[in-house]
Design a protein around this motif. Sequence first.
Motif, mmCIF file in Angstrom:
data_model
loop_
_atom_site.group_PDB
_atom_site.id
_atom_site.type_symbol
_atom_site.label_atom_id
_atom_site.label_comp_id
_atom_site.label_asym_id
_atom_site.label_seq_id
_atom_site.Cartn_x
_atom_site.Cartn_y
_atom_site.Cartn_z
ATOM 1 N N VAL A 32 0.676 -1.284 0.054
ATOM 2 C CA VAL A 32 0.195 0.096 -0.006
ATOM 3 C C VAL A 32 0.846 1.214 -0.107
ATOM 4 C CG1 VAL A 32 -2.047 -1.029 1.045
ATOM 5 C CG2 VAL A 32 -0.556 -0.094 2.734
ATOM 6 N N ARG A 37 -1.400 4.245 -1.780
ATOM 7 C CA ARG A 37 -1.663 5.119 -0.718
ATOM 8 C C ARG A 37 -3.113 5.669 -0.799
ATOM 9 N NH1 ARG A 37 3.576 7.760 2.008
ATOM 10 N NH2 ARG A 37 4.759 6.002 1.535
ATOM 11 N N GLY A 39 -5.803 3.949 -1.797
ATOM 12 C CA GLY A 39 -6.545 3.062 -1.075
ATOM 13 C C GLY A 39 -6.214 2.872 0.074
ATOM 14 N N ALA A 40 -4.967 2.949 0.721
ATOM 15 C CA ALA A 40 -5.104 2.921 2.105
ATOM 16 C C ALA A 40 -5.690 3.952 2.982
ATOM 17 C CB ALA A 40 -3.409 2.785 2.403
ATOM 18 N N ARG A 41 -5.575 5.193 2.441
ATOM 19 C CA ARG A 41 -6.119 6.256 3.213
ATOM 20 C C ARG A 41 -7.628 5.849 3.134
ATOM 21 N NH1 ARG A 41 -4.281 10.228 0.001
ATOM 22 N NH2 ARG A 41 -2.148 10.040 1.145
ATOM 23 N N ARG A 42 -8.238 5.325 1.876
ATOM 24 C CA ARG A 42 -9.724 5.006 2.006
ATOM 25 C C ARG A 42 -10.065 3.862 2.745
ATOM 26 N NH1 ARG A 42 -10.439 4.246 -3.532
ATOM 27 N NH2 ARG A 42 -10.212 2.077 -2.900
ATOM 28 N N LEU A 43 -9.182 2.941 3.005
ATOM 29 C CA LEU A 43 -9.321 1.917 4.102
ATOM 30 C C LEU A 43 -9.422 2.167 5.452
ATOM 31 C CD1 LEU A 43 -9.766 -1.118 4.647
ATOM 32 C CD2 LEU A 43 -7.367 -1.417 4.249
ATOM 33 N N ALA A 44 -8.493 3.194 5.742
ATOM 34 C CA ALA A 44 -8.489 3.745 7.056
ATOM 35 C C ALA A 44 -9.732 4.368 7.343
ATOM 36 C CB ALA A 44 -7.295 4.823 7.181
ATOM 37 N N ALA B 13 -13.066 -1.657 0.247
ATOM 38 C CA ALA B 13 -11.928 -0.968 0.745
ATOM 39 C C ALA B 13 -10.854 -1.859 1.275
ATOM 40 C CB ALA B 13 -12.195 0.143 1.632
ATOM 41 N N CYS B 16 -7.915 -3.376 -1.369
ATOM 42 C CA CYS B 16 -6.529 -2.670 -1.735
ATOM 43 C C CYS B 16 -5.404 -3.445 -1.394
ATOM 44 C CB CYS B 16 -6.730 -1.079 -1.457
ATOM 45 S SG CYS B 16 -6.404 -0.990 0.519
ATOM 46 N N ALA B 44 -6.963 1.500 11.730
ATOM 47 C CA ALA B 44 -7.066 2.718 10.819
ATOM 48 C C ALA B 44 -6.292 3.724 11.068
ATOM 49 C CB ALA B 44 -8.894 2.787 11.244
ATOM 50 N N LEU B 47 -2.712 2.998 9.811
ATOM 51 C CA LEU B 47 -2.802 3.012 8.291
ATOM 52 C C LEU B 47 -2.634 4.679 7.843
ATOM 53 C CD1 LEU B 47 -5.464 0.601 6.456
ATOM 54 C CD2 LEU B 47 -2.997 1.289 5.934
ATOM 55 N N VAL B 51 0.364 6.448 5.853
ATOM 56 C CA VAL B 51 0.330 7.136 4.630
ATOM 57 C C VAL B 51 0.495 8.572 4.683
ATOM 58 C CG1 VAL B 51 -1.531 7.782 3.077
ATOM 59 C CG2 VAL B 51 -1.337 5.204 3.931
#
Lengths: 198, 198
Positions: A32, A37, A39-44, B13, B16, B44, B47, B51
């Motif tokens: 990630v 990055r 995608g990682a921000r969205r996941l967080a 999400a 990713c 969360a 991450l 990022v």
Amino acid sequence: MSSSPLLADLVEALRCLPGVGAKTAQRMAFHVLERDRAGARRLAERLAAAVERIGNCTRCRTFSEEPLCALCASSTRERSLLCVVETPVDQLAIEQATGYRGQYFVLLGRISPLDGLGPKELGLDLLAQRLAEGEVQELIVATNPTVEGEATAHMLAQLARAAGVRASRLAHGVPLGGELEFIDRGTLAHAFGGRQVL
Amino acid sequence: MSSSPLLADLVEALRCLPGVGAKTAQRMAFHVLERDRAGARRLAERLAAAVERIGNCTRCRTFSEEPLCALCASSTRERSLLCVVETPVDQLAIEQATGYRGQYFVLLGRISPLDGLGPKELGLDLLAQRLAEGEVQELIVATNPTVEGEATAHMLAQLARAAGVRASRLAHGVPLGGELEFIDRGTLAHAFGGRQVL
């Protein structure tokens, strides 16, 4: 393990995901950071939102961010059928595989005294109340065919009997595409005993 | 797929992450919601922090939240040895497997014109500048033994030659514990050609 403490923290935190060990967590973290990055921000964000806002439906106990989940609130689902499952995942499996149009009740577990899971934790009082309302005609018991699942099914059957509601259990038998040779004895005995007219 | 939009968002999400498909993402989402909300909250946060704050070391380009990574800042690493790797993961693999005590340079990729990765993207100007400083005696080229990795190695060798620095490449050969019968022809030919006196 790495020159960056934040990275080490991330790798450690990723291990809360099921099936993710040290190596996989490391690969995920590097992936990630290197390639996704956004995608990682969205996941967080979505993880935080889900943990913060997803609770349980007050009627069926499945995951829901509203007091009443979409399925319980729906006017098109039959109210005379109630399917009891152990977890929201089981509910989803039945939704996806079958044409079931009734409602659900999610135990969020199974009877397991050693884990401190009794009738109260499984919301059986809520279920008894629901049965007492008189709308439910059939209680479909879809707990897992494990020892604990069977014990739970037994308890649910008693509950249904007390409320004068018919209870049914998913059929046991040979899975489609399975070969008799490789099926465990218990299942085969069940399938043999429950044979049906062709 | 589910009665909760937030849950559906979370499942989407999670994809990713490398190696995570629809089914796995679903299992992960249900798992953290059911059993490990604290872990999910921590994930969360970490991450987001990673990022946000992990960038690249200005000297070796590996992941670092400081301008200079711990390894580049260290006074105990030999400054005469410089090992060039494609990614931070490769750097970590070498750190963990070998007793290497020199420094690193991370390309963050390999020569790949189709992906728009040329000398500029790989920071070769930064590397040339580092070689021109005169401290580095040996450039250890540890790019992957793939077509693109070999092309990159070739370019690095030229760079070293131009700066009057010795370049070396990781040895190819039979992996430890491998069986000759199952080793690909190219590797076996390399190992045969590079045989060493017992």
